[in-house]
Motif scaffolding. Structure first.
Motif, short mmCIF file in Angstrom:
data_model
loop_
_atom_site.label_atom_id
_atom_site.label_comp_id
_atom_site.label_asym_id
_atom_site.label_seq_id
_atom_site.Cartn_x
_atom_site.Cartn_y
_atom_site.Cartn_z
N TYR B 138 0.89 -0.89 -0.02
CA TYR B 138 0.14 0.04 -0.10
C TYR B 138 0.89 0.98 0.22
O TYR B 138 0.54 2.29 -0.20
CB TYR B 138 -0.61 -0.08 1.54
CG TYR B 138 -1.73 -1.03 1.44
CD1 TYR B 138 -3.20 -1.26 0.17
CD2 TYR B 138 -2.09 -2.11 1.92
CE1 TYR B 138 -3.37 -2.75 -0.19
CE2 TYR B 138 -2.33 -2.92 2.55
CZ TYR B 138 -3.91 -2.96 1.13
OH TYR B 138 -4.43 -4.64 1.34
N ALA B 139 1.81 1.42 0.38
CA ALA B 139 2.78 2.63 0.42
C ALA B 139 2.76 3.37 -0.34
O ALA B 139 2.82 4.70 -0.91
CB ALA B 139 4.13 1.98 1.23
N LYS B 140 3.08 2.21 -2.08
CA LYS B 140 2.80 3.60 -3.42
C LYS B 140 1.45 4.21 -3.19
O LYS B 140 1.51 4.45 -4.49
CB LYS B 140 3.51 2.41 -4.16
CG LYS B 140 5.38 2.20 -3.72
CD LYS B 140 6.81 2.34 -4.72
CE LYS B 140 7.80 1.72 -3.86
NZ LYS B 140 8.68 2.95 -3.11
N ILE B 141 0.81 3.49 -3.11
CA ILE B 141 -0.57 3.78 -3.33
C ILE B 141 -1.01 4.98 -2.66
O ILE B 141 -1.54 5.10 -2.98
CB ILE B 141 -1.70 2.18 -3.38
CG1 ILE B 141 -1.66 1.26 -3.93
CG2 ILE B 141 -3.46 3.07 -2.68
CD1 ILE B 141 -2.58 -0.15 -3.40
N PHE B 142 -0.46 5.14 -1.25
CA PHE B 142 -0.82 5.88 -0.61
C PHE B 142 0.24 7.60 -1.00
O PHE B 142 -0.51 8.63 -1.50
CB PHE B 142 -0.40 6.07 0.23
CG PHE B 142 -1.09 4.81 1.81
CD1 PHE B 142 -2.21 4.42 0.95
CD2 PHE B 142 -0.33 4.23 2.51
CE1 PHE B 142 -2.91 3.61 2.45
CE2 PHE B 142 -0.95 3.21 3.51
CZ PHE B 142 -2.07 2.83 3.07
N ASP B 143 0.90 7.09 -1.87
CA ASP B 143 1.70 7.96 -2.57
C ASP B 143 0.69 8.15 -3.49
O ASP B 143 0.83 9.80 -3.98
CB ASP B 143 3.06 7.28 -3.25
CG ASP B 143 4.16 7.39 -2.05
OD1 ASP B 143 4.07 7.68 -1.13
OD2 ASP B 143 5.13 6.74 -1.91
N ALA B 144 0.42 7.26 -4.57
CA ALA B 144 -0.13 7.93 -5.50
C ALA B 144 -1.48 8.97 -5.38
O ALA B 144 -1.78 9.90 -6.25
CB ALA B 144 -1.25 7.08 -6.61
N VAL B 145 -1.97 8.52 -4.13
CA VAL B 145 -3.64 9.82 -3.80
C VAL B 145 -3.02 11.15 -3.43
O VAL B 145 -3.88 11.72 -3.74
CB VAL B 145 -4.01 8.37 -2.60
CG1 VAL B 145 -5.27 9.78 -1.95
CG2 VAL B 145 -4.45 7.29 -3.20
N ARG B 146 -1.76 11.16 -2.68
CA ARG B 146 -1.09 12.16 -2.18
C ARG B 146 -1.10 13.25 -3.10
O ARG B 146 -0.80 13.99 -3.54
CB ARG B 146 -0.39 12.24 -0.98
CG ARG B 146 -0.38 11.77 0.82
CD ARG B 146 0.78 11.70 1.59
NE ARG B 146 1.78 10.83 1.15
CZ ARG B 146 1.29 9.35 2.06
NH1 ARG B 146 0.56 9.51 2.86
NH2 ARG B 146 2.35 8.78 2.17
#
Lengths: 738, 151
Positions: B138-146
């Protein structure tokens, strides 16, 4: 003089280039195996055993065959060739005959116009079973009736263990296994069954070619080994079966073994129609192999100043009903049982048994996960007994190049164990967050159950290592083919399975680097245009694909230099040769039994609400030996994702069984980490190029999974003071502290 | 049964069996396989679509229930050949690996930003907690949403 237009520069080796499949994947256009479609296709359905162990008395398909829309209902009698298949040993029936050995074993396959018609017809197949006593306790399996009296794994150079139901046993004996230290710590550790839980269910489409052959579009990890298992069962020559990689929705080892390949092809050839099979989630849980559950007895002896003197470990793995890749898992569990530490004296005994529990095989970490959980618990215990800082204890014993492993193999490549420990330990651990705080950041999260009064914090540490590539003398190779065309463009063929890990980018970035052009394409992965790439397994695909593509590119350039015209070359790349273990001593018989090793260290901050038995991992920091990162962003992604799977095993993931029957085959009952479970992961890539590998690369997928379960448990022990010897940790074990 | 519905702004009509889910109809009847079939029991979010602007699991909606309604799938997010900012951010940050969860995440994240232009980290986690990803952690999914929120 004209100025050439600036060339579009896509990624070379070492650059965080965007995934080649990123755009089709974000738009929904990327075609996965379950999206496959052909005009006039039928839907297949598999009838599976409701028993863990039973004799088949009779099978009556007449009622099912008469159902609306049904075109075929096939049993073992309709398998035209070999009746059994297997990834390494041919011990698994294509469709069960005589008896079933596990819950969910395929017995009959059905094809119908609509998936619901196929499902209803499957319900009308009448199979009369005589239930037999299932073997469900691996500790008693060697005293019970053999499930495979013909012993399919014997005669392959393994130690001869005459006990019934032994898949393989390996004993590694080094130095004096009775050597004594000043202190000794012991423990018994257990791990439940973990599922790969890839999101894309097993699925594919089989299309008859009208000439007796078949094309299978499927999500798999190794196209050519699929072909070599499918063709004999169909009674076809290998070239009559063409396996094409359809989009793969994750793999993690779970697609090494066949799923629908033979069944779909059988139905397609029988009906002369394309046949699509898509498992639902429940079927996926029973339809593929899992991570081996294990019980591990360990004793560590050390001097007063914390030098390991002797390690004794006994490992018992439950392989379930069929061999799959259990023999290699057995050897891996033994190879890594002592951890990345130098020790002169060791006795390791690793045994895998057949039972009527769910079959187990490959899952990310492959034997090393189980061992790491035990050896790291032991190292913490030893540190406590010696009153030495646990990180310092690990540093004092860290393996280094030039050292020998308990198998006698000297480490000739890179293995920066001390470096990953230091780099990880340097990462600043975040301060504890004050109370009160938003409940979403408390154990129990959005459940809003407490204000955090019972929360205790712990910090844990673990180190682990694992082999890269296939071992023990396996002829491990990868093929690549490069065409240089007259217009200056290039086409690369490699059957390496892109399962999400990013190997398509590895291939493209390698080819762009070697050919120094962006004008190239990667052809679809298929058995029909290129030789075998080997498996997308064992953290080997980056190393092997980079090696093969580099050689093919260089050969293509040389050929064009020579001929001046279009060229089309294929090259086979092999990593340094390995040799088997001595079957009696478990010592290497040549320079190496494993090609190379990679290690990782991880630090974890966790909180436990000891009134509720709820846990929350707050922060993870890790340093990993990656050789050289081909694509740093993709490497980080592997570390973060691999860590999440280890977190799942630590805290929540277990396939539960009763009498061999799986009782939680759904995402309602088998929990995998969500966005609320995963903490931030800070990762340091330690680049120490591997001398034997192209560009110095190492595989990176498995080490984070190997180490994270152990590191999280270390933090939970620190928070609770409890031994916590079994994963996943249950609520009961962390609740009710004084 | 015959159903008529609007999908990604276009009128569609399909002959479906009463037991078919909206997910099945989209994938197998309407030629829109972007919405995914990871669990088909509402646990994983891979089939997320907007039904009359509400985020739903299309595996839990019968095709006949969508009769007369408006559906937006992952295939309908890009406009005029340009990726939606959430799609662009997922591709840029490395939030995609196997990608099987990606259509559901992209639809759910686009829905989040529609209702909350500047979500906190905790709000992102909570909003996406119905979508499972097995590859990325999920880490890079959070990056994407931010990243998408910042644009």
């Amino acid at each position: 003089m004209t100025v050439p237009a600036e060339k579009l520069r896509l990624g070379r080796v070492g650059e965080s280039a965007r995934r080649t499949d990123a755009v089709p994947k974000v738009t929904g256009e990327f075609a996965y195996s379950s999206d496959a479609y052909a005009a006039g296709m039928l839907w297949g359905r598999t009838v599976r055993s409701p028993h863990a162990h039973a004799r088949i008395r009779s099978i009556d398909v007449s009622e099912a065959l008469a159902m609306p829309g049904v075109h075929a209902v096939l049993t073992h009698e309709d398998v035209p060739g070999e009746k059994r298949y297997g990834l390494e040993f041919r011990d698994q029936p294509v469709l069960a005959f005589d008896r079933v050995r596990y819950f969910g074993e395929p017995v009959v396959v059905v094809a119908a116009e609509h998936p619901e018609q196929a499902r209803r017809a499957a319900d009308r197949v009448r199979i009369e079973y005589e239930p037999l006593e299932p073997i469900v306790d691996p500790e008693r399996a060697t005293e019970q009736e053999p499930l495979h009296p013909d012993r399919p794994t014997m005669g392959h150079g393994y130690r001869d263990d005459p006990r019934p139901n032994v898949v393989r046993s390996l004993v590694i004996r080094r130095g004096d296994p009775d050597a004594r230290g000043d202190v000794s710590v012991s423990g018994v550790y257990e791990l439940g069954i973990q599922d790969q839980a890839f999101l894309g269910p097993e699925s594919g489409l089989a299309v008859p070619d009208g000439e007796g052959g078949v094309d299978v579009y499927v999500a798999t990890q190794w196209l050519h080994v699929d072909r070599d298992q499918v063709a004999p069962c169909l009674g076809l020559r290998p070239e009559q079966v063409r396996i094409h990689l359809a989009g793969v929705g994750g793999a993690f080892g779970g697609r090494e073994d066949l799923s629908m390949q033979i069944h779909g092809a059988l139905l397609a050839l029988h009906t002369n129609r394309p046949v699509k099979i898509v498992y639902d989630r429940q079927e996926s849980f029973v339809g593929h192999i899992h991570r081996h559950p294990a019980k591990i007895w360990a004793e560590h002896r050390a001097t007063r100043d914390g030098k390991l003197v002797c390690i004794r470990v006994r490992i018992l793995l439950d392989g379930g009903a069929y061999a799959s890749s259990s023999t290699a898992v057995t050897s891996n569990a033994a190879s890594f049982a002592c951890g990345p530490y130098a020790v002169e004296n060791a006795l390791v005994e690793s045994t895998c048994v057949y039972t009527n529990n769910p079959p187990c095989g490959a899952m990310r970490g492959f034997g090393a996960v189980q061992s790491c959980f035990a050896h790291e618990a032991q190292m913490d215990k030893l540190a406590a007994a010696l009153r030495i800082d646990p990180i310092e204890l690990r540093l004092r014993n860290a393996l280094a190049p030039g050292d020998s492993l308990p198998t006698g193999q000297r480490i000739t490549g890179t293995l920066p164990v001390a470096d990953v420990i230091r780099r990880c330990a340097e990462l600043p651990v975040p301060e504890a967050e004050e109370l009160p705080r938003d409940p979403i950041r408390l154990p129990g999260g959005a459940g809003n159950t407490t204000r955090g009064e019972g929360v205790r914090r712990g910090v844990g540490f673990a180190v682990g290592f694992k082999n890269i590539g296939y071992s023990e003398g396996f002829d491990d190779y990868c093929t690549a083919r490069v065409r240089l065309l007259a217009d200056g463009s290039a086409e690369v063929h490699c059957a390496a399975a892109e399962v999400g890990q990013g190997v398509a980018n590895v291939i493209l970035q390698t080819a762009r680097t070697e050919l120094d052009t962006d004008d190239l394409v990667l052809a679809p992965a298929t058995t029909s245009s290129v030789g075998s790439a080997g498996s997308a397994s064992a953290s080997r695909m980056t190393w092997m694909a980079a090696g093969a593509v580099r050689e093919a590119c260089r050969a293509a350039l040389a050929e064009r230099e020579r001929t001046g015209g279009e060229v089309d070359v294929e090259r086979v790349y092999r990593h340094p040769r390995t040799t088997p273990f001595d079957p009696e001593t478990g010592q290497v018989t040549g320079e190496r039994a494993h090609v190379a090793y990679a290690c990782a260290a991880m630090r974890v901050v966790a909180e436990v609400d000891v009134e509720l038995g709820l846990t929350r991992v707050v922060w993870i920091g890790t340093a990993q030996d990656v050789g050289r990162a081909v694509n740093p962003q993709a490497v980080e992604g592997q570390i973060e994702g691999g860590t999440a799977q280890g977190l799942g095993l630590a805290l929540m993931e277990e396939v539960q069984t009763r009498g061999g029957l799986i009782t939680n085959a759904s995402f309602t009952d088998y929990l995998v980490p969500t966005t609320l479970d995963m903490p931030p992961v800070e990762s340091v890539l330690v680049e120490d190029p591997e001398p034997d590998a192209p560009y110095g690369v190492k595989g990176v997928g498995e080490p984070p999974t190997v180490v994270s379960t152990a590191a999280i448990l270390s933090a939970l022990r620190d928070a609770t003071g409890r031994e916590l010897t079994r994963v996943p940790v249950s609520f009961d074990e962390v609740v009710g502290l004084d | 049964m015959n159903v008529r519905l609007t999908v990604n702004g276009e009128p569609h009509e399909a002959e479906v069996w009463e037991g078919e889910s909206l997910l099945f109809a989209l994938r197998e009847r309407l030629g829109l396989p972007g919405s995914k079939n990871a669990c088909e029991q509402g646990e994983c979010g891979s089939c997320s679509v907007l039904l009359d602007d509400r985020l739903v699991c299309s595996c839990l909606v019968l095709a006949v229930q969508a009769d007369g309604h408006d559906v937006v799938t992952v295939e309908g997010l890009a406009e005029d050949g340009r990726l939606h900012r959430v799609q662009e951010a997922f591709a840029a940050t490395g939030a995609v690996q196997c990608g099987f969860c990606t259509p559901g995440f992209v639809v759910a994240a686009a829905d989040l930003l529609e209702h909350n232009a500047d979500p906190s980290d905790d709000e992102i986690r909570e909003a996406l907690s119905g979508n499972l990803c097995r590859c990325t952690g999920y880490a890079k999914i959070f990056d994407a949403v931010r990243l998408a929120a910042s644009q």
